[in-house]
Write a protein that holds these residues in place. Structure first.
Motif, mmCIF file in Angstrom:
data_model
loop_
_atom_site.group_PDB
_atom_site.id
_atom_site.type_symbol
_atom_site.label_atom_id
_atom_site.label_comp_id
_atom_site.label_asym_id
_atom_site.label_seq_id
_atom_site.Cartn_x
_atom_site.Cartn_y
_atom_site.Cartn_z
ATOM 1 N N TYR A 213 -2.847 3.324 -3.924
ATOM 2 C CA TYR A 213 -2.172 3.401 -5.219
ATOM 3 C C TYR A 213 -2.092 4.884 -5.578
ATOM 4 O O TYR A 213 -3.112 5.535 -5.767
ATOM 5 N N TYR A 214 -0.880 5.404 -5.684
ATOM 6 C CA TYR A 214 -0.766 6.843 -5.911
ATOM 7 C C TYR A 214 0.542 7.126 -6.628
ATOM 8 O O TYR A 214 1.567 6.488 -6.333
ATOM 9 N N GLY A 215 0.518 8.074 -7.539
ATOM 10 C CA GLY A 215 1.734 8.457 -8.246
ATOM 11 C C GLY A 215 2.788 8.884 -7.238
ATOM 12 O O GLY A 215 2.480 9.617 -6.326
ATOM 13 N N GLY A 216 3.989 8.398 -7.378
ATOM 14 C CA GLY A 216 5.035 8.810 -6.460
ATOM 15 C C GLY A 216 5.192 7.868 -5.269
ATOM 16 O O GLY A 216 6.179 7.955 -4.552
ATOM 17 N N TYR A 217 4.236 6.983 -5.052
ATOM 18 C CA TYR A 217 4.390 6.009 -3.972
ATOM 19 C C TYR A 217 5.149 4.793 -4.498
ATOM 20 O O TYR A 217 4.845 4.280 -5.576
ATOM 21 N N SER A 218 6.102 4.325 -3.708
ATOM 22 C CA SER A 218 6.863 3.133 -4.098
ATOM 23 C C SER A 218 6.022 1.886 -3.841
ATOM 24 O O SER A 218 4.986 1.949 -3.168
ATOM 25 N N ILE A 219 6.501 0.771 -4.342
ATOM 26 C CA ILE A 219 5.810 -0.502 -4.117
ATOM 27 C C ILE A 219 5.748 -0.807 -2.618
ATOM 28 O O ILE A 219 4.747 -1.296 -2.108
ATOM 29 N N GLU A 220 6.822 -0.457 -1.912
ATOM 30 C CA GLU A 220 6.868 -0.708 -0.462
ATOM 31 C C GLU A 220 5.826 0.147 0.262
ATOM 32 O O GLU A 220 5.136 -0.332 1.159
ATOM 33 N N GLY A 239 -5.285 6.534 -7.591
ATOM 34 C CA GLY A 239 -5.381 7.279 -8.833
ATOM 35 C C GLY A 239 -4.131 8.085 -9.107
ATOM 36 O O GLY A 239 -3.171 8.051 -8.340
ATOM 37 N N SER A 240 -4.183 8.807 -10.204
ATOM 38 C CA SER A 240 -2.995 9.511 -10.678
ATOM 39 C C SER A 240 -2.832 10.887 -10.027
ATOM 40 O O SER A 240 -1.739 11.408 -9.964
ATOM 41 N N ASP A 241 -3.941 11.501 -9.562
ATOM 42 C CA ASP A 241 -3.941 12.911 -9.148
ATOM 43 C C ASP A 241 -3.516 13.771 -10.339
ATOM 44 O O ASP A 241 -2.763 14.733 -10.200
#
Ligand code: AMP
Ligand code: ZN
Ligand code: FE
Ligand code: FE
Length: 281
Positions: A213-220, A239-241
């Motif tokens: 789970y990371y900001g900028g990562y799509s669901i795919e 996390g958000s970073d």
């Protein structure tokens, strides 16, 4: 759903907010846990633990170590580590001294490129941080008007391969995992997209999780990473970073919803390793 954020930077490295401010924000957002994961330092952890006293927020002691494999950057997150461990602090001291020397060298290169900066200016931006990072230099360049944004500073000058870029201390990802293990911490591969190839070696060295789970990562992308975690029997964290400055990675604290289940699994692993685990309030 209970939410956690296991990737947060503070003023102790290249974040824009103090550990107390980050804790306040996390409490306001109703998060159940955050991990303070500054670059090559745990200097923000105790302030965050203190600030969370009397709240329902769990603060997980953490770190993000910068490693390199060939020309690739690999970041290893460490959780539930004994952040007062002397051997750990000695090693971190070496990494931070190298960050200081590297920042000085980048300032020299920028001067040679016609963009002189005062070292005092860079040091003032880094303020209390002993972990000098490129974002501090990027901000100095922006303040001087050499670039319009920190992103431009990275793209034109200090990004990998840029004319003012200087390498960090050479630390392999496996060595990073070992540093964390020696301090009784749990290692997780940060923002692992495109880095599957390092997993076998890291799992062998003791890696327990990857950041799905990371900001900028799509669901795919997340789905792919969750499958990868399953394949290697790794905990899927995230996390958000959060850094807090404009132009950089700008996801807010807790803005990447990570199910609290994952921090429970991590904390169980920590307990099973004979650690104190987390401090619940
Ligand atoms: P360093 O630890 O000195 O190598 O700097 C790496 C940090 O710079 C990352 O953790 C991010 O906070 C930030 N960063 C990396 N790439 C960029 C970029 N393109 N624009 C703004 N900030 C960046
Ligand atoms: Zn950073
Ligand atoms: Fe990182
Ligand atoms: Fe980070």
């Amino acid at each position: 759903m209970d939410r956690v954020d296991l990737h947060v930077h503070t003023l102790a490295s290249d974040g824009a907010y103090s550990p107390s401010e980050v804790v306040r924000e996390a409490v306001a957002k109703g998060l159940v846990a955050i991990a303070i994961t500054d670059h090559d330092t745990t200097a923000g952890v105790d302030e965050a633990l203190e600030a969370a006293k009397g709240t329902d927020l769990e603060v997980v002691p953490g770190i993000e170590l910068s490693a390199e494999l060939g020309s690739e950057e690999v970041h290893i997150l460490g959780y539930y580590l004994d952040h007062h461990d002397q051997a750990l602090q000695q090693k971190l001291d070496v990494l931070r001294r190298a960050r200081h020397d590297r920042a000085r060298k980048m300032v020299e290169r920028l001067a040679a490129l016609g963009m002189p900066l005062q070292w005092e200016q860079v040091a003032a931006i880094a303020a209390d941080s002993s972990a000098f990072g490129r974002p501090h230099i990027a901000q100095a360049l922006q303040q001087k008007g050499y670039v319009d944004s920190t992103g431009e500073a990275f793209a034109r000058y200090i990004g990998l391969g840029g004319p003012a870029h200087v390498s960090r201390y050479k630390l392999t990802p496996v060595a990073a995992v070992e540093i964390i293990s020696k301090a009784k911490g749990l290692s997780v591969l940060a923002h692992p997209w495109g880095q599957e190839h390092v997993l076998p070696e890291l799992v062998e060295a003791g890696l327990v999780g990857l950041e799905a789970y990371y900001g900028g990562y799509s669901i795919e992308q997340r789905e792919t990473l969750l499958q990868l975690a399953h394949k290697y029997n790794l905990v899927a964290t995230g996390g958000s970073d959060f850094h807090g400055y404009a132009g950089g990675i700008s996801t807010g604290v807790g803005d990447v919803p990570v199910p609290a289940e994952w921090v429970r699994r991590l904390s169980m692993l920590a307990t099973n390793r004979g650690h104190e685990g987390s401090s619940h309030h």
